[in-house]
Design a protein around this motif. Structure first.
Motif, mmCIF file in Angstrom:
data_model
loop_
_atom_site.group_PDB
_atom_site.id
_atom_site.type_symbol
_atom_site.label_atom_id
_atom_site.label_comp_id
_atom_site.label_asym_id
_atom_site.label_seq_id
_atom_site.Cartn_x
_atom_site.Cartn_y
_atom_site.Cartn_z
ATOM 1 N N ARG A 150 0.829 -1.207 0.000
ATOM 2 C CA ARG A 150 0.000 0.000 0.000
ATOM 3 C C ARG A 150 0.862 1.255 0.000
ATOM 4 N NH1 ARG A 150 -4.742 1.339 4.453
ATOM 5 N NH2 ARG A 150 -5.536 3.232 3.461
ATOM 6 N N PHE A 151 2.004 1.208 0.675
ATOM 7 C CA PHE A 151 2.895 2.361 0.735
ATOM 8 C C PHE A 151 3.840 2.420 -0.457
ATOM 9 C CE2 PHE A 151 3.493 5.384 4.235
ATOM 10 C CZ PHE A 151 2.342 5.131 4.949
ATOM 11 N N ALA A 152 3.975 1.330 -1.193
ATOM 12 C CA ALA A 152 4.947 1.292 -2.284
ATOM 13 C C ALA A 152 4.659 2.367 -3.329
ATOM 14 C CB ALA A 152 4.952 -0.089 -2.928
ATOM 15 N N SER A 153 3.393 2.488 -3.755
ATOM 16 C CA SER A 153 3.053 3.488 -4.778
ATOM 17 C C SER A 153 3.233 4.913 -4.260
ATOM 18 C CB SER A 153 1.611 3.274 -5.248
ATOM 19 O OG SER A 153 0.706 3.367 -4.153
ATOM 20 N N ILE A 154 2.930 5.135 -2.981
ATOM 21 C CA ILE A 154 3.111 6.472 -2.394
ATOM 22 C C ILE A 154 4.581 6.867 -2.406
ATOM 23 C CG2 ILE A 154 2.845 7.851 -0.298
ATOM 24 C CD1 ILE A 154 0.440 6.153 0.423
ATOM 25 N N LEU A 155 5.452 5.940 -2.009
ATOM 26 C CA LEU A 155 6.883 6.227 -1.954
ATOM 27 C C LEU A 155 7.458 6.427 -3.349
ATOM 28 C CD1 LEU A 155 7.900 3.646 0.807
ATOM 29 C CD2 LEU A 155 7.624 6.113 1.065
ATOM 30 N N GLN A 156 6.993 5.659 -4.318
ATOM 31 C CA GLN A 156 7.488 5.818 -5.688
ATOM 32 C C GLN A 156 7.096 7.180 -6.262
ATOM 33 O OE1 GLN A 156 5.996 2.466 -7.858
ATOM 34 N NE2 GLN A 156 7.439 1.023 -6.962
ATOM 35 N N ASP A 157 5.852 7.573 -6.072
ATOM 36 C CA ASP A 157 5.414 8.878 -6.574
ATOM 37 C C ASP A 157 6.187 10.011 -5.916
ATOM 38 O OD1 ASP A 157 3.614 7.553 -8.140
ATOM 39 O OD2 ASP A 157 1.901 7.888 -6.815
ATOM 40 N N LEU A 158 6.445 9.877 -4.635
ATOM 41 C CA LEU A 158 7.164 10.918 -3.915
ATOM 42 C C LEU A 158 8.616 10.996 -4.361
ATOM 43 C CD1 LEU A 158 6.804 13.030 -1.681
ATOM 44 C CD2 LEU A 158 7.495 11.287 -0.019
ATOM 45 N N ALA A 159 9.225 9.858 -4.638
ATOM 46 C CA ALA A 159 10.632 9.844 -5.043
ATOM 47 C C ALA A 159 10.827 10.384 -6.448
ATOM 48 C CB ALA A 159 11.181 8.420 -4.952
ATOM 49 N N TYR A 160 9.866 10.124 -7.347
ATOM 50 C CA TYR A 160 9.992 10.568 -8.738
ATOM 51 C C TYR A 160 9.417 11.965 -8.966
ATOM 52 C CZ TYR A 160 11.508 6.053 -10.573
ATOM 53 O OH TYR A 160 12.225 4.931 -10.858
ATOM 54 N N ARG A 161 8.890 12.589 -7.948
ATOM 55 C CA ARG A 161 8.183 13.866 -8.133
ATOM 56 C C ARG A 161 9.092 14.935 -8.710
ATOM 57 N NH1 ARG A 161 5.311 16.169 -2.931
ATOM 58 N NH2 ARG A 161 4.147 14.239 -3.279
ATOM 59 N N ARG A 162 10.323 15.030 -8.203
ATOM 60 C CA ARG A 162 11.206 16.124 -8.622
ATOM 61 C C ARG A 162 12.153 15.730 -9.752
ATOM 62 N NH1 ARG A 162 10.453 16.181 -3.270
ATOM 63 N NH2 ARG A 162 9.705 18.089 -2.277
ATOM 64 N N SER A 163 12.540 14.482 -9.824
ATOM 65 C CA SER A 163 13.480 14.037 -10.854
ATOM 66 C C SER A 163 12.969 12.746 -11.471
ATOM 67 C CB SER A 163 14.884 13.835 -10.260
ATOM 68 O OG SER A 163 15.357 15.025 -9.681
ATOM 69 N N PRO A 164 12.014 12.843 -12.409
ATOM 70 C CA PRO A 164 11.414 11.635 -12.957
ATOM 71 C C PRO A 164 12.391 10.772 -13.727
ATOM 72 C CG PRO A 164 10.730 13.561 -14.202
ATOM 73 C CD PRO A 164 11.457 14.072 -12.999
ATOM 74 N N GLY A 165 13.500 11.344 -14.192
ATOM 75 C CA GLY A 165 14.440 10.555 -14.971
ATOM 76 C C GLY A 165 15.623 10.060 -14.182
ATOM 77 N N ALA A 166 15.723 10.400 -12.919
ATOM 78 C CA ALA A 166 16.879 10.038 -12.110
ATOM 79 C C ALA A 166 16.558 8.843 -11.213
ATOM 80 C CB ALA A 166 17.325 11.233 -11.260
ATOM 81 N N LEU A 167 17.575 8.398 -10.480
ATOM 82 C CA LEU A 167 17.389 7.304 -9.532
ATOM 83 C C LEU A 167 16.424 7.746 -8.439
ATOM 84 C CD1 LEU A 167 18.406 4.461 -8.592
ATOM 85 C CD2 LEU A 167 20.049 5.689 -7.164
ATOM 86 N N PRO A 168 15.373 6.981 -8.161
ATOM 87 C CA PRO A 168 14.412 7.399 -7.134
ATOM 88 C C PRO A 168 15.082 7.539 -5.780
ATOM 89 C CG PRO A 168 14.068 5.101 -7.763
ATOM 90 C CD PRO A 168 15.035 5.664 -8.741
ATOM 91 N N ARG A 169 14.869 8.663 -5.156
ATOM 92 C CA ARG A 169 15.503 8.930 -3.865
ATOM 93 C C ARG A 169 14.599 9.838 -3.046
ATOM 94 N NH1 ARG A 169 20.740 8.670 -1.853
ATOM 95 N NH2 ARG A 169 21.188 10.114 -0.140
ATOM 96 N N LEU A 170 14.443 9.513 -1.785
ATOM 97 C CA LEU A 170 13.644 10.314 -0.866
ATOM 98 C C LEU A 170 14.556 11.175 -0.005
ATOM 99 C CD1 LEU A 170 11.129 7.570 0.351
ATOM 100 C CD2 LEU A 170 10.584 9.511 -1.107
ATOM 101 N N ARG A 171 14.170 12.420 0.205
ATOM 102 C CA ARG A 171 14.896 13.279 1.124
ATOM 103 C C ARG A 171 14.441 12.996 2.554
ATOM 104 N NH1 ARG A 171 13.811 19.227 -0.733
ATOM 105 N NH2 ARG A 171 11.745 18.487 -0.112
ATOM 106 N N LEU A 172 15.277 13.382 3.515
ATOM 107 C CA LEU A 172 14.894 13.197 4.915
ATOM 108 C C LEU A 172 13.616 13.958 5.229
ATOM 109 C CD1 LEU A 172 18.221 13.294 6.981
ATOM 110 C CD2 LEU A 172 16.743 11.345 6.503
ATOM 111 N N ALA A 173 13.456 15.146 4.625
ATOM 112 C CA ALA A 173 12.234 15.919 4.862
ATOM 113 C C ALA A 173 11.010 15.185 4.322
ATOM 114 C CB ALA A 173 12.357 17.301 4.220
ATOM 115 N N ASP A 174 11.173 14.514 3.177
ATOM 116 C CA ASP A 174 10.062 13.738 2.630
ATOM 117 C C ASP A 174 9.704 12.575 3.540
ATOM 118 O OD1 ASP A 174 10.030 15.403 0.414
ATOM 119 O OD2 ASP A 174 11.467 14.159 -0.679
#
Length: 262
Positions: A150-174
């Protein structure tokens, strides 16, 4: 004997786990997490501390380092550890028992609790975040929620939000702003028991697999002992050569493999 059925489409994609104990425990956890009687709280409000790993030079010996390959959903694998320089002790982040380790730069994102038998001292690579929950939330519950589908899609959308072409990465603030369902303590205890049960099944399955592998090696050693192979001379009839290959090493290995299968 335990029998578990998993649809092939669920394990045919990359980064999908094949061990039945994980799917057995995830069913119980998903049923409990998706209940409607939970309120949502920001992850940062549930944590006493939030740290990220540190990039340090690797050494042959020193402080054990957990990397992405050592972290599976709801499981920490302490095999094939790397080590960092102990002289850099003032700059590395220490991991404690009961901490939740969360991957924030890998898809699929996953989390697991540091078990009591973990080697100490211990640190993590910069791709892993250390979550230290407050007393009001159980670490096993938090790891189960962050590893759920259930959280997988949320985390993927959040990681790709700023850099859709880069390696998915979450910031500590996210990570700190993630909405986490917080049910009553009894529900967290049920998820904790399901987590521990799945972890126990995984350990048992790994021990059984090690025993099977050892038995296979013993059988191979026994069969090889019965085969008499000359040390300096090796004769092969030209009719038995495959593809016209004359190299002795290739044909010697082929005959050895055929003798093991017979």
């Amino acid at each position: 004997m335990r029998v578990t059925t998993v649809q092939r489409i669920r394990v045919g994609n990359r980064n999908k786990r094949l061990d039945p104990p994980f799917y057995f425990g995830r069913i119980d956890i998903s049923e409990l997490v998706e209940r409607e009687d939970a309120r949502h709280v920001l992850l940062g409000d549930l944590l006493a501390e939030l740290h990220e790993g540190t990039r340090l030079p690797l050494k042959d010996n020193g402080i054990p380092l957990l990397r992405l390959s050592n972290l599976q959903p709801c499981e920490v694998d302490f095999q094939n550890l790397r080590y960092v320089d102990p002289e850099a002790a003032g700059s590395w982040t220490s991991v404690h028992e009961g901490d939740v380790l969360f991957t924030r730069s890998a898809d699929p994102f996953r989390a697991a609790v540091v078990p009591p038998d973990a080697p100490m001292p211990l640190t993590v690579s910069p791709e892993i975040t250390i979550l230290r929950p407050r007393p009001g939330v159980l670490p096993e519950y938090l790891a189960a929620v962050l590893s759920s589908t259930r959280f997988a899609s949320i985390l993927q959308d959040l990681a790709y939000r700023r850099s859709p072409g880069a390696l998915p990465r979450l910031r500590l603030a996210d990570v700190a702003r993630l909405p986490i369902p917080l049910p009553r303590r009894s529900i967290q205890e049920k998820i904790r028991r399901a987590y521990l049960h799945a972890a126990a099944l995984t350990r048992q399955a790994r021990e059984e697999m090690v025993q099977i592998i050892r038995a296979i090696y013993v059988e191979i050693d026994t069969r090889i002992g019965r085969i008499e192979i000359p040390e300096r001379q090796f004769s092969i009839q030209s009719s038995k050569l495959e593809g016209g290959r004359w190299d002795v090493a290739y044909n010697k290995g082929r005959i050895l493999r055929e003798s093991l299968l017979n």
